[in-house]
Write an enzyme that holds these catalytic residues in place. Structure first.
Site, mmCIF file in Angstrom:
data_model
loop_
_atom_site.group_PDB
_atom_site.id
_atom_site.type_symbol
_atom_site.label_atom_id
_atom_site.label_comp_id
_atom_site.label_asym_id
_atom_site.label_seq_id
_atom_site.Cartn_x
_atom_site.Cartn_y
_atom_site.Cartn_z
ATOM 1 N N GLY A 60 0.831 -1.200 0.000
ATOM 2 C CA GLY A 60 0.000 0.000 0.000
ATOM 3 C C GLY A 60 0.862 1.244 0.000
ATOM 4 O O GLY A 60 2.027 1.211 0.401
ATOM 5 N N GLN A 65 2.793 10.023 1.637
ATOM 6 C CA GLN A 65 4.108 9.384 1.585
ATOM 7 C C GLN A 65 4.940 9.854 0.394
ATOM 8 O O GLN A 65 6.144 9.612 0.356
ATOM 9 C CB GLN A 65 3.967 7.862 1.548
ATOM 10 N N CYS A 110 6.588 -0.184 6.820
ATOM 11 C CA CYS A 110 6.113 0.987 6.092
ATOM 12 C C CYS A 110 7.214 1.456 5.147
ATOM 13 O O CYS A 110 8.391 1.477 5.526
ATOM 14 C CB CYS A 110 5.769 2.082 7.102
ATOM 15 N N LEU A 111 6.825 1.841 3.934
ATOM 16 C CA LEU A 111 7.802 2.335 2.967
ATOM 17 C C LEU A 111 8.449 3.643 3.416
ATOM 18 O O LEU A 111 9.526 3.995 2.940
ATOM 19 C CB LEU A 111 7.137 2.523 1.596
ATOM 20 N N HIS A 153 -3.910 0.835 7.790
ATOM 21 C CA HIS A 153 -2.565 1.422 7.822
ATOM 22 C C HIS A 153 -2.500 2.630 6.880
ATOM 23 O O HIS A 153 -1.999 3.694 7.262
ATOM 24 C CB HIS A 153 -1.552 0.344 7.406
ATOM 25 N N GLU A 154 -3.008 2.456 5.651
ATOM 26 C CA GLU A 154 -2.942 3.552 4.672
ATOM 27 C C GLU A 154 -3.868 4.713 5.047
ATOM 28 O O GLU A 154 -3.499 5.878 4.886
ATOM 29 C CB GLU A 154 -3.261 3.036 3.263
ATOM 30 N N HIS A 157 -2.281 6.975 7.429
ATOM 31 C CA HIS A 157 -1.369 7.953 6.806
ATOM 32 C C HIS A 157 -2.114 9.229 6.419
ATOM 33 O O HIS A 157 -1.558 10.319 6.492
ATOM 34 C CB HIS A 157 -0.706 7.370 5.546
#
Length: 184
Positions: A60, A65, A110-111, A153-154, A157
């Site tokens: 995701g 991000q 996480c990226l 999670h997304e 963000h």
């Protein structure tokens, strides 16, 4: 194309801001950003493309991000039955959720976080998400297991919340009471 250089890392202010709603119908620019978010996640899971461009694998990605403070996200993940959940959404929100909690036994990554953060992240076991696709059509999705966790999670963000904000600092690896452990 989005690359790892486009993804902001923890400490960047856009990761802690509440993102703005996307005006609907979406502008051409917003549509292009949304398409690129999904393209990154798909490319990151392709061994040849990810090796060629040095992409870190992810399931995701949210617009904050890539330093775009707008409510858009992309998810490309398979559940334990092999069903693919591939969505790119504007203004996604959780419209209902279970009382029951769940967590990934491997923890979350996480990226935007270049370090391992051990700990269980309590999430809802089931959620219903409403949003709008790239064309501006309303979409409603019922999710459970890993896809439900990825969406939460997304969406976090978009609200300036990082996954580790949910981890119990004193006992990061103590099982979450009455929560469903999910293997990944």
């Amino acid at each position: 194309m989005i690359t790892m250089q486009d993804i902001v890392r923890e400490g960047h202010p856009s990761l802690r801001k509440v993102a703005d709603d996307v005006a609907l119908p979406p502008s051409k620019e917003d549509q292009e950003i949304l398409i690129k978010l999904l393209e990154y996640v798909k490319n990151s899971q392709d061994p040849e493309i990810s090796a060629k461009y040095g992409l870190r694998s992810g399931v995701g990605l949210a617009a904050p991000q890539i330093n775009v403070s707008k409510r858009m996200l992309a998810v490309h993940v398979t559940d334990n039955k092999g069903t693919l959940y591939s969505y790119a959404l504007f203004n996604p929100k959780i419209i209902s959720h279970s009382v029951e909690k769940a967590y990934l036994t491997s923890g979350e990554g996480c990226l935007s976080v270049d370090r391992a953060v051990p700990g269980y992240v309590p999430r809802y076991a089931r959620v219903t998400v409403k949003g709008w696709d790239v064309e501006g059509n309303e979409v409603k999705i019922r999710l459970k297991g890993l896809p439900a966790i990825v969406f939460q999670h997304e969406i976090d963000h978009l609200n300036g919340i990082m996954f580790y904000d949910h981890i119990d600092e004193k006992n990061p690896l103590s099982p979450i009471p009455d929560a469903l452990p999910i293997e990944r």
